[in-house]
Design a protein around this motif. Structure first.
Motif, short mmCIF file in Angstrom:
data_model
loop_
_atom_site.label_atom_id
_atom_site.label_comp_id
_atom_site.label_asym_id
_atom_site.label_seq_id
_atom_site.Cartn_x
_atom_site.Cartn_y
_atom_site.Cartn_z
N THR A 41 34.59 36.15 36.02
CA THR A 41 36.00 35.80 36.19
C THR A 41 36.83 36.45 35.09
O THR A 41 36.43 36.45 33.93
CB THR A 41 36.18 34.27 36.16
OG1 THR A 41 35.39 33.68 37.21
CG2 THR A 41 37.63 33.88 36.36
N ALA A 58 48.56 36.22 40.10
CA ALA A 58 47.99 36.16 41.43
C ALA A 58 49.03 36.56 42.47
O ALA A 58 50.21 36.26 42.32
CB ALA A 58 47.49 34.74 41.73
N VAL A 74 43.75 33.98 45.72
CA VAL A 74 42.71 34.02 44.70
C VAL A 74 41.58 33.07 45.06
O VAL A 74 41.80 32.05 45.71
CB VAL A 74 43.25 33.67 43.29
CG1 VAL A 74 44.18 34.74 42.79
CG2 VAL A 74 43.93 32.33 43.28
N THR A 77 42.15 29.17 41.96
CA THR A 77 43.52 29.22 41.46
C THR A 77 43.49 29.04 39.95
O THR A 77 43.04 28.01 39.45
CB THR A 77 44.37 28.12 42.13
OG1 THR A 77 44.27 28.28 43.55
CG2 THR A 77 45.81 28.21 41.72
N PRO A 78 43.96 30.01 39.18
CA PRO A 78 43.87 29.95 37.72
C PRO A 78 44.94 29.08 37.07
O PRO A 78 44.92 28.88 35.87
CB PRO A 78 44.04 31.41 37.30
CG PRO A 78 44.88 31.99 38.39
CD PRO A 78 44.47 31.28 39.64
N ASP A 162 35.94 37.72 39.90
CA ASP A 162 37.01 36.86 40.41
C ASP A 162 38.30 37.12 39.64
O ASP A 162 38.28 37.37 38.43
CB ASP A 162 36.63 35.39 40.26
CG ASP A 162 35.50 34.98 41.19
OD1 ASP A 162 35.29 35.67 42.21
OD2 ASP A 162 34.83 33.97 40.91
N LEU A 163 39.42 37.04 40.34
CA LEU A 163 40.78 37.20 39.80
C LEU A 163 41.12 38.64 39.41
O LEU A 163 42.11 38.88 38.75
CB LEU A 163 41.04 36.27 38.60
CG LEU A 163 40.75 34.79 38.80
CD1 LEU A 163 41.03 34.02 37.52
CD2 LEU A 163 41.55 34.23 39.95
#
Length: 182
Positions: A41, A58, A74, A77-78, A162-163
């Motif tokens: 990530t 995002a 995404v 979700t960050p 990821d992301l």
């Protein structure tokens, strides 16, 4: 009997570590309310504290006019409730995050187009590295800042990160992103 390796996820995205990962402190209050965050990530850093968190940039998935609920593209979700983010020319506060549907709710209605970007305003919208191993966010340490290894020099499989977006690829100058040959 076959023994399962503890670091299976590392092998899923990591081709080669060019240097040892840097151990960083992750602000538990700025991590998503999920069970764990997978290795691979993309990571950002909060300017005011120097603590790490997930990369807060995002793309918006669904267009809408005068909306407060915004769907993001995404896998995790960050963002967290309380984040201040920019969407185009607007600066808004996140009042709710639904990690199951990847929908954030903001305090002021905005007009968005598919592909527009939601971007953190605390410095974490700039990618600084890639999380080396899975970070578990449950158990005895669920309420404490977490520590994790962040790769700044490595070769990784882009599809397994990821992301990851084009901005992160540009900002991570010492990470070599390889496409998976299928």
């Amino acid at each position: 009997m076959r023994v399962k390796r503890a670091h299976t996820r590392i092998r899923a995205f990591l081709i080669d570590e060019i240097s040892a990962p840097r151990t960083m402190t992750f602000d538990i209050n700025l991590l998503p309310k999920v069970v764990n965050i997978q290795g691979g990530t993309i990571v950002g850093k909060v300017s005011s504290t120097g603590k790490a968190r997930l990369y807060t940039k995002a793309a918006i998935k669904t267009a809408g006019s005068s909306v407060k609920d915004i769907e993001l593209e995404v896998p995790i979700t960050p963002f967290v409730t309380g984040d201040t983010v920019s969407i185009g020319e607007n600066t808004v506060n996140i009042t709710d995050v639904n990690y199951d549907t990847n929908i954030i709710t903001v305090d002021s209605a905005v007009t968005v187009a598919a592909g527009d970007v939601v971007s953190g305003t605390d410095g974490s919208e700039k990618a600084i590295g890639v999380l080396r191993e899975r970070m578990d966010l449950v158990g005895d340490f669920a309420d404490e800042d977490q520590h994790g290894g962040v790769l700044e020099y490595a070769k990784v499989i882009a599809d397994a990160c990821d992301l990851l977006d084009d901005d992160a690829k540009t900002e991570l100058k010492h990470i070599v992103f390889r496409e998976l040959n299928r």
